[in-house]
Write an enzyme that holds these catalytic residues in place. Structure first.
Site, PDB file in Angstrom:
ATOM      1  N   CYS A  77      22.214  41.295  64.949  1.00 29.21           N
ATOM      2  CA  CYS A  77      23.278  41.254  63.943  1.00 29.21           C
ATOM      3  C   CYS A  77      22.716  40.996  62.548  1.00 29.21           C
ATOM      4  O   CYS A  77      21.688  40.374  62.379  1.00 29.21           O
ATOM      5  CB  CYS A  77      24.232  40.127  64.317  1.00 29.21           C
ATOM      6  SG  CYS A  77      25.506  39.791  63.118  1.00 29.21           S
ATOM      7  N   GLU A  79      42.327  36.486  36.228  1.00 27.93           N
ATOM      8  CA  GLU A  79      41.895  37.100  37.488  1.00 27.93           C
ATOM      9  C   GLU A  79      42.253  38.584  37.445  1.00 27.93           C
ATOM     10  O   GLU A  79      43.295  38.970  36.939  1.00 27.93           O
ATOM     11  CB  GLU A  79      42.609  36.377  38.644  1.00 27.93           C
ATOM     12  CG  GLU A  79      42.679  37.115  39.954  1.00 27.93           C
ATOM     13  CD  GLU A  79      41.332  37.396  40.597  1.00 27.93           C
ATOM     14  OE1 GLU A  79      40.464  36.513  40.631  1.00 27.93           O
ATOM     15  OE2 GLU A  79      41.156  38.535  41.058  1.00 27.93           O
ATOM     16  N   CYS A 119      28.071  32.138  43.989  1.00 30.27           N
ATOM     17  CA  CYS A 119      27.668  32.386  45.380  1.00 30.27           C
ATOM     18  C   CYS A 119      26.363  33.169  45.427  1.00 30.27           C
ATOM     19  O   CYS A 119      25.970  33.650  46.480  1.00 30.27           O
ATOM     20  CB  CYS A 119      28.766  33.101  46.146  1.00 30.27           C
ATOM     21  SG  CYS A 119      29.300  34.613  45.355  1.00 30.27           S
TER      22      CYS A 119
HETATM   23  N1  SAH Z   1      38.018  30.845  41.947  1.00 27.91           N
HETATM   24  C1  SAH Z   1      38.587  31.538  43.060  1.00 27.91           C
HETATM   25  C2  SAH Z   1      38.035  32.949  43.259  1.00 27.91           C
HETATM   26  C3  SAH Z   1      36.563  33.152  43.170  1.00 27.91           C
HETATM   27  S1  SAH Z   1      35.962  34.710  43.735  1.00 27.91           S
HETATM   28  C4  SAH Z   1      38.479  30.714  44.321  1.00 27.91           C
HETATM   29  O1  SAH Z   1      37.769  29.707  44.378  1.00 27.91           O
HETATM   30  O2  SAH Z   1      39.122  31.046  45.312  1.00 27.91           O
HETATM   31  C5  SAH Z   1      35.852  35.669  42.313  1.00 27.91           C
HETATM   32  C6  SAH Z   1      37.161  36.227  41.830  1.00 27.91           C
HETATM   33  O3  SAH Z   1      36.907  36.977  40.638  1.00 27.91           O
HETATM   34  C7  SAH Z   1      37.853  37.183  42.783  1.00 27.91           C
HETATM   35  O4  SAH Z   1      39.168  36.753  42.973  1.00 27.91           O
HETATM   36  C8  SAH Z   1      37.796  38.534  42.061  1.00 27.91           C
HETATM   37  O5  SAH Z   1      38.942  39.326  42.318  1.00 27.91           O
HETATM   38  C9  SAH Z   1      37.753  38.114  40.613  1.00 27.91           C
HETATM   39  N2  SAH Z   1      37.143  39.038  39.631  1.00 27.91           N
HETATM   40  C10 SAH Z   1      36.149  39.939  39.811  1.00 27.91           C
HETATM   41  N3  SAH Z   1      35.789  40.499  38.645  1.00 27.91           N
HETATM   42  C11 SAH Z   1      36.573  39.940  37.684  1.00 27.91           C
HETATM   43  C12 SAH Z   1      36.668  40.096  36.263  1.00 27.91           C
HETATM   44  N4  SAH Z   1      35.882  40.950  35.619  1.00 27.91           N
HETATM   45  N5  SAH Z   1      37.574  39.349  35.607  1.00 27.91           N
HETATM   46  C13 SAH Z   1      38.371  38.471  36.264  1.00 27.91           C
HETATM   47  N6  SAH Z   1      38.311  38.289  37.602  1.00 27.91           N
HETATM   48  C14 SAH Z   1      37.433  39.002  38.313  1.00 27.91           C
END
Ligand code: SAH
Length: 444
Positions: A77, A324, A399
Protein backbone atom coordinates in the site's frame (compact mmCIF):
# COMPACT_ATOMS: atom_id res chain seq x y z
CA UNK A 1 25.99 2.17 -11.38
CA UNK A 2 23.55 0.22 -13.45
CA UNK A 3 20.06 -1.05 -13.17
CA UNK A 4 19.90 -4.44 -11.44
CA UNK A 5 23.18 -3.89 -9.58
CA UNK A 6 23.13 -5.44 -6.15
CA UNK A 7 24.54 -3.13 -3.48
CA UNK A 8 25.09 -3.07 0.25
CA UNK A 9 24.41 0.30 1.73
CA UNK A 10 24.08 2.01 5.09
CA UNK A 11 20.92 4.05 5.60
CA UNK A 12 21.90 7.42 7.01
CA UNK A 13 18.76 9.46 6.47
CA UNK A 14 15.05 9.29 5.79
CA UNK A 15 13.17 11.12 3.04
CA UNK A 16 9.95 13.03 3.61
CA UNK A 17 8.01 10.25 1.93
CA UNK A 18 9.36 7.67 4.35
CA UNK A 19 12.12 5.94 2.37
CA UNK A 20 15.54 5.26 3.81
CA UNK A 21 18.42 6.94 1.99
CA UNK A 22 22.03 5.89 1.68
CA UNK A 23 24.87 6.19 -0.83
CA UNK A 24 26.26 3.85 -3.44
CA UNK A 25 28.98 4.85 -5.91
CA UNK A 26 28.49 8.48 -4.88
CA UNK A 27 24.82 8.56 -5.68
CA UNK A 28 21.94 8.87 -3.22
CA UNK A 29 19.86 5.70 -3.20
CA UNK A 30 16.29 5.77 -1.88
CA UNK A 31 15.14 2.53 -0.32
CA UNK A 32 11.48 2.14 0.66
CA UNK A 33 10.97 0.17 3.91
CA UNK A 34 14.58 0.59 5.07
CA UNK A 35 15.11 2.36 8.41
CA UNK A 36 17.70 4.75 9.73
CA UNK A 37 21.11 3.21 10.62
CA UNK A 38 20.34 -0.09 8.95
CA UNK A 39 22.75 -1.93 6.70
CA UNK A 40 20.75 -3.29 3.79
CA UNK A 41 21.19 -5.19 0.56
CA UNK A 42 19.28 -3.68 -2.33
CA UNK A 43 18.71 -4.19 -6.00
CA UNK A 44 18.98 -0.96 -7.97
CA UNK A 45 15.74 -0.69 -9.92
CA UNK A 46 16.04 2.85 -11.27
CA UNK A 47 19.04 5.07 -12.01
CA UNK A 48 18.60 8.81 -12.52
CA UNK A 49 21.16 11.62 -12.79
CA UNK A 50 21.04 12.64 -9.16
CA UNK A 51 19.62 9.61 -7.41
CA UNK A 52 18.73 5.94 -7.69
CA UNK A 53 16.03 3.74 -6.25
CA UNK A 54 16.84 0.48 -4.53
CA UNK A 55 14.51 -2.38 -3.79
CA UNK A 56 15.08 -3.79 -0.35
CA UNK A 57 16.28 -7.40 -0.64
CA UNK A 58 17.64 -8.00 2.82
CA UNK A 59 18.11 -6.14 6.07
CA UNK A 60 21.65 -7.15 6.98
CA UNK A 61 21.83 -5.21 10.24
CA UNK A 62 18.37 -4.26 11.44
CA UNK A 63 17.65 -1.12 13.41
CA UNK A 64 16.85 -1.71 17.07
CA UNK A 65 13.67 0.21 16.37
CA UNK A 66 12.50 -2.14 13.63
CA UNK A 67 9.27 -3.94 14.44
CA UNK A 68 6.88 -6.29 12.71
CA UNK A 69 4.29 -4.46 10.65
CA UNK A 70 0.82 -4.46 12.18
CA UNK A 71 -0.85 -4.24 8.75
CA UNK A 72 -1.06 -7.04 6.20
CA UNK A 73 -1.11 -4.57 3.29
CA UNK A 74 1.84 -2.48 4.44
CA UNK A 75 4.30 -3.72 1.81
CA UNK A 76 1.84 -3.12 -1.04
CA UNK A 77 0.00 0.00 0.00
CA UNK A 78 1.04 3.60 -0.57
CA UNK A 79 -0.71 4.95 2.52
CA UNK A 80 1.59 4.25 5.47
CA UNK A 81 5.38 4.43 5.52
CA UNK A 82 6.45 3.52 9.05
CA UNK A 83 4.44 0.54 10.18
CA UNK A 84 7.71 -1.44 10.45
CA UNK A 85 9.23 0.90 13.04
CA UNK A 86 8.43 1.80 16.66
CA UNK A 87 6.22 4.85 16.97
CA UNK A 88 8.90 6.78 18.91
CA UNK A 89 11.23 6.18 15.98
CA UNK A 90 8.59 7.38 13.52
CA UNK A 91 8.20 10.56 15.54
CA UNK A 92 11.93 11.14 15.54
CA UNK A 93 12.01 10.82 11.71
CA UNK A 94 9.18 13.30 11.45
CA UNK A 95 10.88 15.73 13.78
CA UNK A 96 14.11 15.45 11.77
CA UNK A 97 12.16 16.06 8.55
CA UNK A 98 10.69 19.26 9.98
CA UNK A 99 14.11 20.41 11.21
CA UNK A 100 15.77 19.66 7.85
CA UNK A 101 13.14 21.64 5.95
CA UNK A 102 13.26 24.57 8.33
CA UNK A 103 17.07 24.74 8.33
CA UNK A 104 17.84 23.73 4.75
CA UNK A 105 14.96 25.26 2.79
CA UNK A 106 13.91 27.99 5.20
CA UNK A 107 17.40 28.83 6.45
CA UNK A 108 15.87 29.92 9.69
CA UNK A 109 16.52 29.12 13.29
CA UNK A 110 13.46 28.35 15.35
CA UNK A 111 12.71 26.30 18.39
CA UNK A 112 11.25 23.04 17.07
CA UNK A 113 9.36 21.33 19.89
CA UNK A 114 9.06 17.54 20.19
CA UNK A 115 6.26 16.10 18.04
CA UNK A 116 2.93 15.61 19.83
CA UNK A 117 2.07 12.02 18.94
CA UNK A 118 -1.31 10.33 18.72
CA UNK A 119 -2.81 6.89 18.33
CA UNK A 120 -1.47 4.80 15.51
CA UNK A 121 -4.51 2.76 14.50
CA UNK A 122 -8.14 3.47 13.56
CA UNK A 123 -7.71 7.21 14.01
CA UNK A 124 -9.13 8.51 10.74
CA UNK A 125 -12.68 9.86 10.49
CA UNK A 126 -12.52 10.01 6.71
CA UNK A 127 -11.94 7.29 4.13
CA UNK A 128 -11.64 7.53 0.38
CA UNK A 129 -11.43 4.03 -1.00
CA UNK A 130 -10.74 3.97 -4.74
CA UNK A 131 -12.85 1.55 -6.77
CA UNK A 132 -11.60 0.11 -10.05
CA UNK A 133 -12.00 -2.86 -12.34
CA UNK A 134 -9.70 -5.10 -10.31
CA UNK A 135 -11.25 -4.36 -6.95
CA UNK A 136 -11.41 -1.62 -4.37
CA UNK A 137 -9.56 -0.40 -1.35
CA UNK A 138 -6.22 1.24 -1.79
CA UNK A 139 -3.60 2.45 -4.22
CA UNK A 140 -0.26 0.68 -4.51
CA UNK A 141 2.75 2.75 -3.52
CA UNK A 142 3.57 5.51 -6.05
CA UNK A 143 0.97 4.17 -8.42
CA UNK A 144 -2.60 4.25 -9.57
CA UNK A 145 -2.97 0.52 -9.48
CA UNK A 146 -5.81 -0.44 -7.14
CA UNK A 147 -5.28 -3.25 -4.67
CA UNK A 148 -8.33 -5.04 -3.42
CA UNK A 149 -8.48 -4.88 0.37
CA UNK A 150 -10.86 -5.82 3.14
CA UNK A 151 -9.37 -3.59 5.78
CA UNK A 152 -7.32 -0.49 6.55
CA UNK A 153 -5.67 -0.18 9.92
CA UNK A 154 -5.75 3.61 10.12
CA UNK A 155 -9.45 3.81 9.29
CA UNK A 156 -12.36 3.71 11.68
CA UNK A 157 -14.09 0.36 11.55
CA UNK A 158 -17.43 1.71 10.33
CA UNK A 159 -15.87 3.00 7.13
CA UNK A 160 -14.39 -0.42 6.43
CA UNK A 161 -17.80 -2.05 6.97
CA UNK A 162 -19.24 0.32 4.38
CA UNK A 163 -16.46 -0.52 1.92
CA UNK A 164 -17.14 -4.24 2.31
CA UNK A 165 -20.87 -3.72 1.81
CA UNK A 166 -20.36 -1.74 -1.40
CA UNK A 167 -17.99 -4.40 -2.71
CA UNK A 168 -20.48 -7.14 -1.94
CA UNK A 169 -23.18 -5.18 -3.72
CA UNK A 170 -20.96 -4.74 -6.78
CA UNK A 171 -20.17 -8.45 -6.91
CA UNK A 172 -23.70 -9.64 -6.34
CA UNK A 173 -25.30 -7.22 -8.78
CA UNK A 174 -22.42 -7.18 -11.26
CA UNK A 175 -22.02 -3.43 -11.06
CA UNK A 176 -18.67 -2.39 -12.44
CA UNK A 177 -16.11 -0.16 -10.86
CA UNK A 178 -14.53 2.71 -12.74
CA UNK A 179 -12.18 1.84 -15.59
CA UNK A 180 -9.57 4.58 -15.80
CA UNK A 181 -8.42 3.58 -19.27
CA UNK A 182 -11.77 3.45 -21.00
CA UNK A 183 -13.42 6.05 -18.72
CA UNK A 184 -16.37 3.76 -18.15
CA UNK A 185 -17.99 1.82 -15.30
CA UNK A 186 -20.11 3.13 -12.45
CA UNK A 187 -18.55 3.47 -9.02
CA UNK A 188 -15.30 5.42 -8.66
CA UNK A 189 -14.88 5.85 -4.96
CA UNK A 190 -16.38 5.00 -1.60
CA UNK A 191 -15.98 8.06 0.55
CA UNK A 192 -17.07 8.10 4.18
CA UNK A 193 -16.83 10.65 6.94
CA UNK A 194 -17.66 9.71 10.51
CA UNK A 195 -18.37 12.02 13.42
CA UNK A 196 -20.84 12.52 16.22
CA UNK A 197 -21.23 8.72 16.38
CA UNK A 198 -22.56 8.38 12.84
CA UNK A 199 -21.24 8.08 9.31
CA UNK A 200 -22.04 10.02 6.16
CA UNK A 201 -21.52 7.80 3.14
CA UNK A 202 -20.74 9.28 -0.23
CA UNK A 203 -20.69 7.08 -3.33
CA UNK A 204 -18.74 8.76 -6.09
CA UNK A 205 -19.96 7.74 -9.52
CA UNK A 206 -19.04 8.46 -13.13
CA UNK A 207 -22.59 9.38 -14.21
CA UNK A 208 -25.95 9.80 -12.52
CA UNK A 209 -26.66 6.16 -13.14
CA UNK A 210 -26.21 3.55 -10.41
CA UNK A 211 -27.77 0.23 -11.50
CA UNK A 212 -29.82 -1.38 -8.70
CA UNK A 213 -29.46 1.75 -6.62
CA UNK A 214 -32.10 0.69 -4.11
CA UNK A 215 -30.18 -2.51 -3.38
CA UNK A 216 -27.03 -0.52 -2.75
CA UNK A 217 -28.85 1.69 -0.27
CA UNK A 218 -30.29 -1.35 1.51
CA UNK A 219 -26.91 -3.02 1.63
CA UNK A 220 -25.34 0.02 3.27
CA UNK A 221 -28.21 0.39 5.74
CA UNK A 222 -27.94 -3.31 6.62
CA UNK A 223 -24.35 -2.91 7.81
CA UNK A 224 -25.81 -1.58 11.05
CA UNK A 225 -23.44 1.39 10.91
CA UNK A 226 -25.32 4.43 12.31
CA UNK A 227 -25.78 6.74 9.34
CA UNK A 228 -26.19 10.48 8.85
CA UNK A 229 -27.10 9.71 5.31
CA UNK A 230 -26.04 8.32 1.96
CA UNK A 231 -25.20 10.73 -0.83
CA UNK A 232 -24.08 10.33 -4.40
CA UNK A 233 -21.39 12.52 -5.85
CA UNK A 234 -21.07 12.65 -9.61
CA UNK A 235 -17.60 13.05 -11.02
CA UNK A 236 -17.68 12.63 -14.79
CA UNK A 237 -14.20 14.00 -15.46
CA UNK A 238 -11.04 12.12 -16.35
CA UNK A 239 -9.19 13.16 -13.25
CA UNK A 240 -7.44 11.97 -10.10
CA UNK A 241 -9.50 14.40 -8.06
CA UNK A 242 -11.94 12.33 -6.05
CA UNK A 243 -15.01 14.53 -5.89
CA UNK A 244 -17.06 16.23 -8.55
CA UNK A 245 -19.30 19.17 -7.80
CA UNK A 246 -22.75 17.58 -7.91
CA UNK A 247 -24.35 15.97 -4.83
CA UNK A 248 -27.58 13.96 -4.67
CA UNK A 249 -29.07 12.69 -1.44
CA UNK A 250 -30.03 9.01 -1.64
CA UNK A 251 -30.98 8.49 2.00
CA UNK A 252 -31.09 10.63 5.15
CA UNK A 253 -29.28 13.95 4.96
CA UNK A 254 -26.35 15.35 3.01
CA UNK A 255 -24.51 16.90 5.96
CA UNK A 256 -23.27 15.88 9.39
CA UNK A 257 -22.17 17.29 12.72
CA UNK A 258 -19.05 16.69 14.74
CA UNK A 259 -17.65 18.20 17.93
CA UNK A 260 -14.16 19.28 18.86
CA UNK A 261 -13.96 20.11 22.56
CA UNK A 262 -16.94 22.35 23.36
CA UNK A 263 -17.48 23.37 19.76
CA UNK A 264 -19.90 21.83 17.31
CA UNK A 265 -19.49 21.90 13.56
CA UNK A 266 -21.75 21.25 10.62
CA UNK A 267 -19.87 19.64 7.75
CA UNK A 268 -20.73 19.15 4.08
CA UNK A 269 -19.05 16.26 2.24
CA UNK A 270 -17.53 18.81 -0.11
CA UNK A 271 -15.86 20.81 2.68
CA UNK A 272 -12.44 20.17 4.12
CA UNK A 273 -12.41 18.78 7.64
CA UNK A 274 -9.41 17.49 9.60
CA UNK A 275 -9.14 13.69 9.42
CA UNK A 276 -7.89 12.86 12.92
CA UNK A 277 -10.40 14.15 15.46
CA UNK A 278 -8.37 13.49 18.64
CA UNK A 279 -5.28 15.15 17.25
CA UNK A 280 -7.33 18.00 15.79
CA UNK A 281 -8.06 19.08 19.34
CA UNK A 282 -4.34 18.95 20.11
CA UNK A 283 -3.63 21.00 16.97
CA UNK A 284 -6.28 23.62 17.67
CA UNK A 285 -5.26 23.87 21.35
CA UNK A 286 -1.77 24.67 20.10
CA UNK A 287 -3.14 27.36 17.79
CA UNK A 288 -5.12 28.84 20.69
CA UNK A 289 -2.05 28.88 22.90
CA UNK A 290 0.06 30.47 20.18
CA UNK A 291 -2.55 33.17 19.55
CA UNK A 292 -2.51 34.16 23.22
CA UNK A 293 -4.88 36.84 24.47
CA UNK A 294 -7.04 38.02 21.59
CA UNK A 295 -9.85 39.61 23.58
CA UNK A 296 -10.96 42.84 21.91
CA UNK A 297 -8.74 42.06 18.95
CA UNK A 298 -9.38 41.27 15.29
CA UNK A 299 -8.28 37.85 14.05
CA UNK A 300 -8.21 36.69 10.45
CA UNK A 301 -8.67 33.00 9.73
CA UNK A 302 -7.41 32.52 6.18
CA UNK A 303 -8.08 29.20 4.40
CA UNK A 304 -10.73 28.72 7.08
CA UNK A 305 -12.63 25.73 5.67
CA UNK A 306 -15.79 25.36 7.76
CA UNK A 307 -14.46 27.86 10.29
CA UNK A 308 -13.10 25.35 12.80
CA UNK A 309 -9.70 26.75 13.73
CA UNK A 310 -10.84 30.34 14.15
CA UNK A 311 -13.98 29.47 16.09
CA UNK A 312 -12.15 27.06 18.37
CA UNK A 313 -9.11 29.19 19.05
CA UNK A 314 -10.37 32.75 18.70
CA UNK A 315 -13.95 32.64 19.96
CA UNK A 316 -13.19 35.57 22.25
CA UNK A 317 -11.92 37.84 19.52
CA UNK A 318 -13.74 41.09 18.91
CA UNK A 319 -13.83 40.35 15.20
CA UNK A 320 -13.25 37.04 13.52
CA UNK A 321 -12.88 37.16 9.75
CA UNK A 322 -12.63 33.98 7.68
CA UNK A 323 -11.79 33.41 4.01
CA UNK A 324 -12.22 30.16 2.11
CA UNK A 325 -12.45 29.22 -1.56
CA UNK A 326 -15.11 26.44 -1.38
CA UNK A 327 -18.62 27.97 -1.19
CA UNK A 328 -20.15 25.00 0.68
CA UNK A 329 -17.48 25.31 3.35
CA UNK A 330 -18.23 29.01 3.81
CA UNK A 331 -21.92 28.21 4.20
CA UNK A 332 -20.94 25.72 6.91
CA UNK A 333 -18.63 28.29 8.55
CA UNK A 334 -21.45 30.82 8.84
CA UNK A 335 -23.82 28.25 10.33
CA UNK A 336 -21.09 27.04 12.67
CA UNK A 337 -20.54 30.56 13.97
CA UNK A 338 -24.23 30.64 14.94
CA UNK A 339 -24.07 27.14 16.40
CA UNK A 340 -21.11 28.13 18.55
CA UNK A 341 -22.62 31.51 19.46
CA UNK A 342 -19.75 33.44 18.01
CA UNK A 343 -20.78 36.97 17.34
CA UNK A 344 -18.89 39.44 15.23
CA UNK A 345 -17.70 36.89 12.74
CA UNK A 346 -17.71 37.32 8.99
CA UNK A 347 -16.95 34.80 6.30
CA UNK A 348 -16.07 35.39 2.68
CA UNK A 349 -15.93 33.04 -0.31
CA UNK A 350 -12.89 33.51 -2.51
CA UNK A 351 -9.17 33.08 -2.90
CA UNK A 352 -7.39 34.42 0.17
CA UNK A 353 -4.79 36.15 -1.99
CA UNK A 354 -7.49 38.08 -3.82
CA UNK A 355 -9.67 39.03 -0.88
CA UNK A 356 -7.31 40.47 1.68
CA UNK A 357 -7.52 44.05 0.35
CA UNK A 358 -11.28 43.91 0.72
CA UNK A 359 -10.95 42.66 4.29
CA UNK A 360 -8.80 45.63 5.22
CA UNK A 361 -11.32 48.04 3.76
CA UNK A 362 -14.26 46.43 5.51
CA UNK A 363 -12.96 45.25 8.83
CA UNK A 364 -9.74 47.04 9.60
CA UNK A 365 -6.37 45.55 10.34
CA UNK A 366 -5.96 42.31 12.24
CA UNK A 367 -3.97 41.82 15.41
CA UNK A 368 -3.32 38.20 14.47
CA UNK A 369 -3.60 36.13 11.30
CA UNK A 370 -4.10 32.37 11.16
CA UNK A 371 -2.85 30.77 7.94
CA UNK A 372 -3.80 27.16 7.18
CA UNK A 373 -3.19 26.62 3.46
CA UNK A 374 -3.22 23.34 1.49
CA UNK A 375 0.04 21.47 0.90
CA UNK A 376 1.34 23.86 -1.73
CA UNK A 377 1.52 26.61 0.87
CA UNK A 378 0.58 30.29 0.55
CA UNK A 379 0.55 32.42 -2.53
CA UNK A 380 3.31 35.08 -2.45
CA UNK A 381 0.77 37.81 -3.06
CA UNK A 382 -1.05 36.73 0.07
CA UNK A 383 2.11 36.77 2.16
CA UNK A 384 2.92 40.25 0.79
CA UNK A 385 -0.51 41.53 1.77
CA UNK A 386 -0.42 39.95 5.21
CA UNK A 387 3.00 41.50 5.83
CA UNK A 388 1.66 44.85 4.62
CA UNK A 389 -1.23 44.89 7.09
CA UNK A 390 1.38 44.12 9.73
CA UNK A 391 -0.39 41.94 12.32
CA UNK A 392 1.49 41.47 15.59
CA UNK A 393 1.29 37.72 15.22
CA UNK A 394 0.95 35.08 12.56
CA UNK A 395 0.05 31.50 13.43
CA UNK A 396 0.83 29.30 10.44
CA UNK A 397 -0.64 25.79 10.35
CA UNK A 398 0.90 23.58 7.69
CA UNK A 399 0.59 20.00 6.51
CA UNK A 400 3.82 20.15 4.48
CA UNK A 401 7.06 21.17 6.13
CA UNK A 402 8.88 22.08 2.90
CA UNK A 403 6.35 24.70 1.78
CA UNK A 404 6.06 25.93 5.37
CA UNK A 405 9.83 26.46 5.42
CA UNK A 406 9.72 28.33 2.11
CA UNK A 407 6.92 30.61 3.35
CA UNK A 408 8.53 31.24 6.74
CA UNK A 409 11.69 32.25 4.94
CA UNK A 410 9.73 34.66 2.74
CA UNK A 411 7.94 36.10 5.77
CA UNK A 412 11.30 36.61 7.44
CA UNK A 413 12.33 38.90 4.58
CA UNK A 414 9.11 40.79 5.27
CA UNK A 415 9.92 41.30 8.96
CA UNK A 416 8.39 38.22 10.62
CA UNK A 417 10.51 36.12 12.92
CA UNK A 418 9.54 32.47 13.50
CA UNK A 419 9.79 31.86 17.20
CA UNK A 420 8.63 28.32 17.69
CA UNK A 421 7.29 25.37 15.70
CA UNK A 422 5.10 22.69 17.21
CA UNK A 423 4.81 19.54 15.07
CA UNK A 424 1.61 17.56 15.70
CA UNK A 425 1.25 14.04 14.35
CA UNK A 426 -2.12 14.09 12.63
CA UNK A 427 -1.22 11.11 10.42
CA UNK A 428 0.51 8.34 12.45
CA UNK A 429 1.99 5.54 10.36
CA UNK A 430 2.19 7.72 7.26
CA UNK A 431 5.10 10.03 6.36
CA UNK A 432 2.99 13.18 6.80
CA UNK A 433 3.35 15.65 9.63
CA UNK A 434 1.46 18.79 10.60
CA UNK A 435 3.17 21.86 12.07
CA UNK A 436 2.05 25.01 13.83
CA UNK A 437 4.47 27.93 13.67
CA UNK A 438 4.23 31.13 15.70
CA UNK A 439 5.66 34.25 14.13
CA UNK A 440 5.88 37.75 15.53
CA UNK A 441 6.56 41.06 13.85
CA UNK A 442 10.03 42.39 14.46
CA UNK A 443 9.87 46.03 15.31
CA UNK A 444 12.81 47.84 13.74
N1 SAH B 1 -8.58 25.75 8.54
C1 SAH B 1 -9.44 24.71 8.07
C2 SAH B 1 -9.12 24.23 6.65
C3 SAH B 1 -7.70 23.97 6.30
S1 SAH B 1 -7.42 23.11 4.78
C4 SAH B 1 -9.49 23.57 9.05
O1 SAH B 1 -8.68 23.48 9.98
O2 SAH B 1 -10.35 22.70 8.92
C5 SAH B 1 -7.15 24.35 3.63
C6 SAH B 1 -8.39 25.04 3.13
O3 SAH B 1 -8.00 26.05 2.20
C7 SAH B 1 -9.38 24.15 2.40
O4 SAH B 1 -10.64 24.30 2.97
C8 SAH B 1 -9.34 24.67 0.96
O5 SAH B 1 -10.61 24.58 0.32
C9 SAH B 1 -8.96 26.12 1.16
N2 SAH B 1 -8.28 26.83 0.05
C10 SAH B 1 -7.47 26.33 -0.91
N3 SAH B 1 -6.95 27.31 -1.66
C11 SAH B 1 -7.45 28.48 -1.17
C12 SAH B 1 -7.27 29.86 -1.52
N4 SAH B 1 -6.49 30.21 -2.53
N5 SAH B 1 -7.93 30.78 -0.79
C13 SAH B 1 -8.73 30.42 0.25
N6 SAH B 1 -8.91 29.13 0.61
C14 SAH B 1 -8.29 28.17 -0.08
Amino acid sequence: MQKNDIAEIIINGMTDDGSGVGRYENLAVFVPYALLNEKVRVQIIKVKKSYAIGKLLEVITPSEKRSKSDCEYFYQCGGCAYRNADYEEELSYKWADVRDCIERIGKIEADILPVLGGERCHYRNKAQFPVGVSGAGLYARHSHRIIDTQNCIIQNEDSVKILRAVKEFMQEEKVEGYNEETHSGYIRNVYTRSGGGKTLVCIVTLTEDIPKKEKLIEKIKNTGVPLWGIVQNINSKRTNVVLGGQLKTLYGQDFMYDSIGDFKFKISPLSFYQVNPKQTKVLYDTVKKFLGDIKDKTVWDLYCGIGTIGQYSASEAKNLVGVEIIPEAVENAKENAKLNKIKNSKYYVGAAEKLTDKLIKEGGKPYAVILDPPRKGCDKILLDTVAKVAPEKIVYVSCKASTLARDLSYLKEKGYETEVIQPVDMFPGTPHIECVARLYRKVN
